[in-house]
Design an enzyme around this catalytic site. Structure first.
Site, PDB file in Angstrom:
ATOM      1  N   GLU A 184       0.193   3.630   1.770  1.00 53.18           N
ATOM      2  CA  GLU A 184       0.278   4.051   3.178  1.00 53.18           C
ATOM      3  C   GLU A 184       1.673   3.789   3.748  1.00 53.18           C
ATOM      4  OE1 GLU A 184      -1.929   5.434   5.799  1.00 53.18           O
ATOM      5  OE2 GLU A 184      -2.544   6.265   3.882  1.00 53.18           O
ATOM      6  N   TYR A 186      -1.562   0.456  10.702  1.00 56.03           N
ATOM      7  CA  TYR A 186      -1.823  -0.202   9.415  1.00 56.03           C
ATOM      8  C   TYR A 186      -0.600  -0.069   8.495  1.00 56.03           C
ATOM      9  CZ  TYR A 186      -3.653  -0.831   4.652  1.00 56.03           C
ATOM     10  OH  TYR A 186      -3.833  -1.232   3.347  1.00 56.03           O
ATOM     11  N   SER A 209       0.812  -1.223   0.000  1.00 55.31           N
ATOM     12  CA  SER A 209       0.000   0.000   0.000  1.00 55.31           C
ATOM     13  C   SER A 209       0.843   1.269   0.000  1.00 55.31           C
ATOM     14  CB  SER A 209      -0.867  -0.015   1.269  1.00 55.31           C
ATOM     15  OG  SER A 209      -1.401   1.257   1.512  1.00 55.31           O
TER      16      SER A 209
HETATM   17  P1  NAP Z   1     -11.467  -4.685   2.008  1.00 54.05           P
HETATM   18  O1  NAP Z   1     -12.638  -4.338   1.128  1.00 54.05           O
HETATM   19  O2  NAP Z   1     -11.436  -4.176   3.403  1.00 54.05           O
HETATM   20  O3  NAP Z   1     -11.352  -6.279   2.032  1.00 54.05           O
HETATM   21  C1  NAP Z   1     -10.563  -6.942   2.973  1.00 54.05           C
HETATM   22  C2  NAP Z   1     -10.852  -8.421   2.917  1.00 54.05           C
HETATM   23  O4  NAP Z   1     -10.032  -9.100   3.881  1.00 54.05           O
HETATM   24  C3  NAP Z   1     -12.308  -8.811   3.230  1.00 54.05           C
HETATM   25  O5  NAP Z   1     -12.707  -9.835   2.355  1.00 54.05           O
HETATM   26  C4  NAP Z   1     -12.201  -9.372   4.663  1.00 54.05           C
HETATM   27  O6  NAP Z   1     -13.175 -10.324   4.962  1.00 54.05           O
HETATM   28  C5  NAP Z   1     -10.834 -10.038   4.591  1.00 54.05           C
HETATM   29  N1  NAP Z   1     -10.237 -10.313   5.899  1.00 54.05           N
HETATM   30  C6  NAP Z   1     -10.042  -9.448   6.924  1.00 54.05           C
HETATM   31  N2  NAP Z   1      -9.451 -10.067   7.948  1.00 54.05           N
HETATM   32  C7  NAP Z   1      -9.261 -11.360   7.580  1.00 54.05           C
HETATM   33  C8  NAP Z   1      -8.707 -12.499   8.211  1.00 54.05           C
HETATM   34  N3  NAP Z   1      -8.225 -12.442   9.445  1.00 54.05           N
HETATM   35  N4  NAP Z   1      -8.664 -13.657   7.521  1.00 54.05           N
HETATM   36  C9  NAP Z   1      -9.174 -13.737   6.269  1.00 54.05           C
HETATM   37  N5  NAP Z   1      -9.731 -12.705   5.628  1.00 54.05           N
HETATM   38  C10 NAP Z   1      -9.771 -11.521   6.276  1.00 54.05           C
HETATM   39  O7  NAP Z   1     -10.098  -4.206   1.325  1.00 54.05           O
HETATM   40  P2  NAP Z   1      -9.790  -3.820  -0.229  1.00 54.05           P
HETATM   41  O8  NAP Z   1     -10.006  -2.371  -0.389  1.00 54.05           O
HETATM   42  O9  NAP Z   1     -10.450  -4.791  -1.115  1.00 54.05           O
HETATM   43  O10 NAP Z   1      -8.202  -4.035  -0.259  1.00 54.05           O
HETATM   44  C11 NAP Z   1      -7.636  -5.289  -0.580  1.00 54.05           C
HETATM   45  C12 NAP Z   1      -6.214  -5.343  -0.061  1.00 54.05           C
HETATM   46  O11 NAP Z   1      -5.446  -4.297  -0.656  1.00 54.05           O
HETATM   47  C13 NAP Z   1      -6.071  -5.135   1.438  1.00 54.05           C
HETATM   48  O12 NAP Z   1      -4.967  -5.918   1.860  1.00 54.05           O
HETATM   49  C14 NAP Z   1      -5.744  -3.669   1.588  1.00 54.05           C
HETATM   50  O13 NAP Z   1      -5.053  -3.438   2.796  1.00 54.05           O
HETATM   51  C15 NAP Z   1      -4.891  -3.464   0.364  1.00 54.05           C
HETATM   52  N6  NAP Z   1      -4.875  -2.130  -0.210  1.00 54.05           N
HETATM   53  C16 NAP Z   1      -6.035  -1.496  -0.489  1.00 54.05           C
HETATM   54  C17 NAP Z   1      -6.001  -0.248  -1.109  1.00 54.05           C
HETATM   55  C18 NAP Z   1      -7.268   0.476  -1.480  1.00 54.05           C
HETATM   56  O14 NAP Z   1      -7.197   1.679  -1.722  1.00 54.05           O
HETATM   57  N7  NAP Z   1      -8.395  -0.198  -1.570  1.00 54.05           N
HETATM   58  C19 NAP Z   1      -4.763   0.326  -1.430  1.00 54.05           C
HETATM   59  C20 NAP Z   1      -3.601  -0.368  -1.154  1.00 54.05           C
HETATM   60  C21 NAP Z   1      -3.661  -1.599  -0.550  1.00 54.05           C
HETATM   61  P3  NAP Z   1     -14.623  -9.939   5.575  1.00 54.05           P
HETATM   62  O15 NAP Z   1     -15.484  -9.628   4.375  1.00 54.05           O
HETATM   63  O16 NAP Z   1     -14.999 -11.181   6.292  1.00 54.05           O
HETATM   64  O17 NAP Z   1     -14.414  -8.748   6.464  1.00 54.05           O
HETATM   65  O1  F7E Z   2      -8.895   8.274   4.074  1.00 60.68           O
HETATM   66  C1  F7E Z   2      -9.193  11.784   5.200  1.00 60.68           C
HETATM   67  C2  F7E Z   2      -8.303  10.852   6.006  1.00 60.68           C
HETATM   68  O2  F7E Z   2      -9.930   6.228   5.051  1.00 60.68           O
HETATM   69  C3  F7E Z   2      -8.371   9.113   3.075  1.00 60.68           C
HETATM   70  C4  F7E Z   2      -7.177   2.249   2.542  1.00 60.68           C
HETATM   71  O3  F7E Z   2      -7.726   1.569   1.442  1.00 60.68           O
HETATM   72  O4  F7E Z   2      -5.956   3.731   1.111  1.00 60.68           O
HETATM   73  C5  F7E Z   2      -6.896   3.697   2.157  1.00 60.68           C
HETATM   74  O5  F7E Z   2      -6.405   4.379   3.307  1.00 60.68           O
HETATM   75  C6  F7E Z   2      -8.075  10.489   3.644  1.00 60.68           C
HETATM   76  C7  F7E Z   2      -7.279  10.481   4.954  1.00 60.68           C
HETATM   77  O6  F7E Z   2      -8.233   6.033   3.168  1.00 60.68           O
HETATM   78  C8  F7E Z   2     -12.469  11.627   6.714  1.00 60.68           C
HETATM   79  O7  F7E Z   2      -7.780  11.519   7.157  1.00 60.68           O
HETATM   80  C9  F7E Z   2     -11.091  13.172   6.079  1.00 60.68           C
HETATM   81  O8  F7E Z   2      -6.292  11.477   4.890  1.00 60.68           O
HETATM   82  O9  F7E Z   2     -10.450   6.836   2.659  1.00 60.68           O
HETATM   83  P1  F7E Z   2      -9.470   6.795   3.765  1.00 60.68           P
HETATM   84  P2  F7E Z   2      -6.690   5.924   3.568  1.00 60.68           P
HETATM   85  O10 F7E Z   2      -6.479   6.179   5.000  1.00 60.68           O
HETATM   86  O11 F7E Z   2      -5.922   6.771   2.603  1.00 60.68           O
HETATM   87  C10 F7E Z   2      -4.693   3.126   1.407  1.00 60.68           C
HETATM   88  C11 F7E Z   2      -3.834   3.208   0.172  1.00 60.68           C
HETATM   89  C12 F7E Z   2      -4.821   1.763   1.965  1.00 60.68           C
HETATM   90  O12 F7E Z   2      -3.955   0.908   1.770  1.00 60.68           O
HETATM   91  C13 F7E Z   2      -5.892   1.543   2.970  1.00 60.68           C
HETATM   92  O13 F7E Z   2      -6.195   0.155   3.103  1.00 60.68           O
HETATM   93  O14 F7E Z   2      -9.310  11.125   3.941  1.00 60.68           O
HETATM   94  N1  F7E Z   2     -10.517  11.977   5.787  1.00 60.68           N
HETATM   95  N2  F7E Z   2     -12.287  12.978   6.660  1.00 60.68           N
HETATM   96  C14 F7E Z   2     -11.358  11.000   6.152  1.00 60.68           C
HETATM   97  N3  F7E Z   2     -11.246   9.670   6.068  1.00 60.68           N
HETATM   98  C15 F7E Z   2     -12.280   8.908   6.527  1.00 60.68           C
HETATM   99  N4  F7E Z   2     -12.205   7.572   6.402  1.00 60.68           N
HETATM  100  N5  F7E Z   2     -13.384   9.486   7.091  1.00 60.68           N
HETATM  101  C16 F7E Z   2     -13.542  10.844   7.217  1.00 60.68           C
HETATM  102  O15 F7E Z   2     -14.539  11.352   7.712  1.00 60.68           O
END
Ligand code: NAP
Ligand code: F7E
Length: 323
Positions: free
Chosen positions: A126, A148, A124
């Site tokens: 992050e 995270y 990520s």
């Molecule tokens: P998501 O919608 O939160 O999906 C996470 C998945 O992980 C869900 O299916 C959840 O199952 C499963 N899970 C959680 N804890 C588990 C455990 N202990 N054992 C088995 N399964 C478990 O996340 P996403 O947005 O699709 O992201 C996919 C991956 O990419 C994650 O690793 C995330 O950290 C990473 N990532 C996401 C982003 C982004 O912007 N979306 C960016 C960079 C990296 P349940 O349905 O049962 O909760």
């Molecule tokens: O926040 C700001 C918050 O929770 C984005 C995950 O998929 O992307 C995601 O992480 C920004 C942050 O995503 C609110 O402070 C303001 O600066 O949508 P977010 P994230 O933290 O960037 C990365 C790449 C991952 O890997 C992660 O799994 O938005 N923000 N106001 C807020 N954020 C939330 N959630 N809620 C608010 O009210």
């Protein structure tokens, strides 16, 4: 010969898009799913009969070994994680165990059971956290700002380590934020599009937000899962940044969403300290030149189109509750 793939986190946003992509390419798709008291199937409901689900948990090594045995997967996509940054301060140990150590559990299952399988780790942006250079690319040093982010840095380096130690085909995709109508409603994009739709339909009166000045590089999840697949089709395993190369503020996101439903966001949005994070990632902007050149990957959906697609989807989902 039909290829088989195992997706952990198949019920999540990315897992569901990746399953669709692999099914369309003729893969036999296995999905690791946690046992829950009530099934969480919304994202995969439409393809549930095409996926073979295996019950397991990233914290349960035996279940992961079984999953590799049952699926005999050629490709393993490790997408499961505690993925919400906000929750990672409230459940920091769990986040470390699932999002960090869980990667080693999965790598060990592959190494012991089918070491020739190709492995994808969901790293990520992050990990860049308090960024030390802009834009961020594969060589940019990490400075995570949340439990995270710290767990993801561990997951990233253990993947690199298994590649270098055991000669496994293990890749790490450093993906910047990617969103869709299937995004969890606690993440900022979906929180905003869901709220804009609710307010328009008379179901809510206000939207409480955290830091409106944070800047992110937001893309569409459907485009990003294509990069995951491409990473596992190369001659050598490597790590890649996936991003749009465009940055927007949270406020811009709010403006686009509320404009789409003909509302002035200033009449509804309240900044609430409850949503401000203990340590913020102020800006993220990716440079994905390597992925473009080596994988031939490119994004298709732009930021405005993405936000509008999400508001439209939320309007449709909620219209039956209109007051
Ligand atoms: P998501 O919608 O939160 O999906 C996470 C998945 O992980 C869900 O299916 C959840 O199952 C499963 N899970 C959680 N804890 C588990 C455990 N202990 N054992 C088995 N399964 C478990 O996340 P996403 O947005 O699709 O992201 C996919 C991956 O990419 C994650 O690793 C995330 O950290 C990473 N990532 C996401 C982003 C982004 O912007 N979306 C960016 C960079 C990296 P349940 O349905 O049962 O909760
Ligand atoms: O926040 C700001 C918050 O929770 C984005 C995950 O998929 O992307 C995601 O992480 C920004 C942050 O995503 C609110 O402070 C303001 O600066 O949508 P977010 P994230 O933290 O960037 C990365 C790449 C991952 O890997 C992660 O799994 O938005 N923000 N106001 C807020 N954020 C939330 N959630 N809620 C608010 O009210």
């Amino acid at each position: 010969m039909t290829k088989s793939a195992l997706i952990t986190g198949v019920t999540g946003q990315d897992g569901s898009y990746l399953a669709e992509l692999l099914l369309s390419k003729g893969y036999k798709v296995f999905g690791l799913r946690r046992r829950t008291s009530t099934p969480i199937m919304e994202n995969v409901e439409h393809i549930k009969n095409e996926i073979e689900f295996i019950e397991g948990d990233l914290l349960d090594q035996g279940s992961l070994i079984s999953a590799i045995r049952i699926s005999n997967a050629d490709e393993v996509y490790n997408l499961a994680a505690q993925s919400f940054v906000g929750t990672s301060w409230e459940q920091s140990v769990l986040t470390g165990q699932v999002t960090g150590i869980g990667v080693t559990n999965m790598l060990e299952a592959v190494r012991l059971t089918k070491p020739e399988a190709r492995f994808y780790q969901a790293s990520s942006s992050e990990m860049f956290g308090k960024v030390v250079e802009t834009p961020q690319k594969e060589t940019t040093p990490f400075y995570p700002r949340s439990p995270y982010g710290v767990a993801k840095v561990y997951g990233h380096w253990i993947t690199v380590n298994y590649r270098e130690s055991f000669d496994m085909y293990a890749c790490s995709g450093i993906l910047f934020n990617h969103e869709s109508p299937r995004r969890g409603v606690e993440f900022v994009t979906r929180k905003v599009t869901d709220a804009a739709a609710r307010i328009k339909l008379g179901l809510e009166k206000e939207l409480r937000m955290g830091n409106l000045d944070a800047k992110r590089d937001w893309g569409f999840a459907g485009d990003y899962v294509k990069a995951m697949h491409l990473m596992l089709q190369q001659e050598y395993a490597d790590d890649y940044v996936i991003s749009t190369g465009e940055m927007h503020t949270v406020q811009e996101l709010v403006e686009i969403a509320f404009n789409y439903v003909d509302l002035n966001w200033k009449d509804y949005v309240i900044v609430d300290p409850k949503f401000v994070r203990p340590a913020e990632v102020d800006l993220l902007l990716g440079d994905c030149t390597k992925a473009k050149q080596k994988l031939g990957w490119e994004q298709k959906v732009g930021f405005q189109q993405l936000v509008q697609m999400m508001v439209e989807s939320d309007l449709q989902k909620l219209s039956k509750y209109k007051v």
